[in-house]
Design a protein around this motif. Structure first.
Motif, short mmCIF file in Angstrom:
data_model
loop_
_atom_site.label_atom_id
_atom_site.label_comp_id
_atom_site.label_asym_id
_atom_site.label_seq_id
_atom_site.Cartn_x
_atom_site.Cartn_y
_atom_site.Cartn_z
N THR A 45 16.83 25.52 -32.79
CA THR A 45 17.21 24.56 -31.75
C THR A 45 17.89 23.34 -32.36
N ASP A 46 18.54 22.56 -31.52
CA ASP A 46 19.27 21.38 -32.01
C ASP A 46 18.34 20.33 -32.60
N LYS A 47 17.17 20.16 -31.97
CA LYS A 47 16.22 19.16 -32.44
C LYS A 47 14.86 19.82 -32.67
N PRO A 48 14.65 20.35 -33.87
CA PRO A 48 13.41 21.09 -34.15
C PRO A 48 12.14 20.28 -33.89
N GLY A 49 12.17 18.99 -34.19
CA GLY A 49 10.99 18.15 -33.99
C GLY A 49 10.62 18.03 -32.52
N ASP A 50 11.63 17.90 -31.67
CA ASP A 50 11.38 17.82 -30.22
C ASP A 50 10.84 19.15 -29.71
N THR A 51 11.38 20.24 -30.22
CA THR A 51 10.91 21.57 -29.80
C THR A 51 9.46 21.77 -30.21
N LEU A 52 9.11 21.32 -31.41
CA LEU A 52 7.72 21.37 -31.87
C LEU A 52 6.81 20.57 -30.94
N ALA A 53 7.21 19.35 -30.62
CA ALA A 53 6.39 18.49 -29.76
C ALA A 53 6.16 19.13 -28.40
N GLN A 54 7.21 19.76 -27.84
CA GLN A 54 7.08 20.44 -26.55
C GLN A 54 6.14 21.64 -26.67
N PHE A 55 6.24 22.35 -27.79
CA PHE A 55 5.38 23.52 -28.02
C PHE A 55 3.92 23.09 -28.09
N ILE A 56 3.65 22.06 -28.86
CA ILE A 56 2.27 21.57 -28.99
C ILE A 56 1.75 21.04 -27.65
N GLY A 57 2.65 20.43 -26.88
CA GLY A 57 2.27 19.94 -25.56
C GLY A 57 1.85 21.06 -24.61
N GLY A 58 2.34 22.27 -24.91
CA GLY A 58 2.02 23.41 -24.05
C GLY A 58 0.79 24.18 -24.47
N LEU A 59 0.19 23.76 -25.60
CA LEU A 59 -1.05 24.42 -26.06
C LEU A 59 -2.23 23.98 -25.21
#
Length: 269
Positions: free
Chosen positions: A254-268
């Motif tokens: 993805t363009d912004k890996p850190g943002d994608t990580l944050a969204q992923f963790i938010g969905g746990l």
């Protein structure tokens, strides 16, 4: 079928010999003396204490998928991983097959306080000294690349250098590489010969791993590596006994890996 791992290991032997000729172990230790005195961070403890257990990986390309994020800069991605909630970071240092470098690891150490894993194909003790000098807190040892005896020797040296060990297996047979110096036991869901990925591999091996761990009286933390792309998989893996989850391509493509990580963790959950 082409065995990618054989190609990587053959190339790695050439790469390491060139590095040793360019910078002898004595010179490496002389230049990195102060860095070796620096205290390390426990990756195992960080994963055990983390609500997510995610090891966020910095990887520009892979042998099977090609370039994921060719222009990715350590300064953009790694601090964003830390801010996004990663429990630890994995940094690929293989240049030819993964587009990484030891410089990436060194830069990362200056930018983040998280435990750092040197992700590479360790075949020589020299690489362990490199890892420590460049800022690694833990190293990956891949059972498919090493004999059980080599694994023991390297794991013991890693501990002598105050680094933790993540032992990676892909099959039940490779559990004979497990020894008392292994802090984390990982299942690679990707076959390193074909690079085919199947998360079911972690579920298949979970019971056998826990049985061998009990029989040997050890307590490594279990890690599932590769192929994890949805939060539901993390939840299922947790129920199976895993506490660490190494994820790279899901974020790095993805363009912004850190943002994608944050969204992923938010969905746990």
């Amino acid at each position: 079928m082409k065995d990618i791992l054989q190609d990587i290991i053959a190339n790695k032997h050439i790469e390491v010999e060139r590095q040793k000729q360019a910078v002898s172990l004595r010179t490496l230790l002389g230049l990195g003396g102060e860095r070796i005195e620096r205290p390390t961070r426990s990756m195992r403890a960080s994963l055990a204490a983390s609500p997510s257990g995610i090891i966020a990986e910095f990887k520009r390309k892979s042998p099977s998928k090609g370039w994921l994020h060719p222009g990715a800069a350590v300064a953009d991605v790694l601090p964003a991983y830390e801010k996004g909630g990663a429990a630890a970071c994995s940094v690929l240092t293989d240049p030819d097959f993964f587009g990484g470098s030891l410089g990436d690891l060194c830069k990362t150490r200056r930018l983040v306080d998280l435990p750092l894993l040197r992700k590479d194909f360790i075949i020589d003790e020299y690489q362990l000294y490199q890892a420590r000098v460049m800022g690694a807190d833990a190293v990956l040892l891949i059972a498919a690349c090493l004999s059980a005896e080599q694994c023991l020797t390297f794991a013991e040296l890693a501990h002598t250098l105050d680094m933790e060990v993540l032992l990676e297996i892909h099959s039940e047979e490779e559990l004979d590489h497990l020894n008392g110096y292994v802090d984390m036991l990982g299942v690679n869901n990707r076959n390193l010969g074909t690079f085919h990925t199947e998360v079911e591999n972690s579920f298949r091996l979970a019971e056998a791993m826990q049985t061998v761990i009990r029989e040997k009286g050890l307590s490594p933390l279990l890690v599932s590596e590769s192929g994890i792309s949805v939060t539901a998989t993390v939840a299922k893996l947790r129920k199976a006994g895993f506490r660490g989850f190494l994820i790279g391509e899901t974020f790095m493509k993805t363009d912004k890996p850190g943002d994608t990580l944050a969204q992923f963790i938010g969905g746990l959950s």
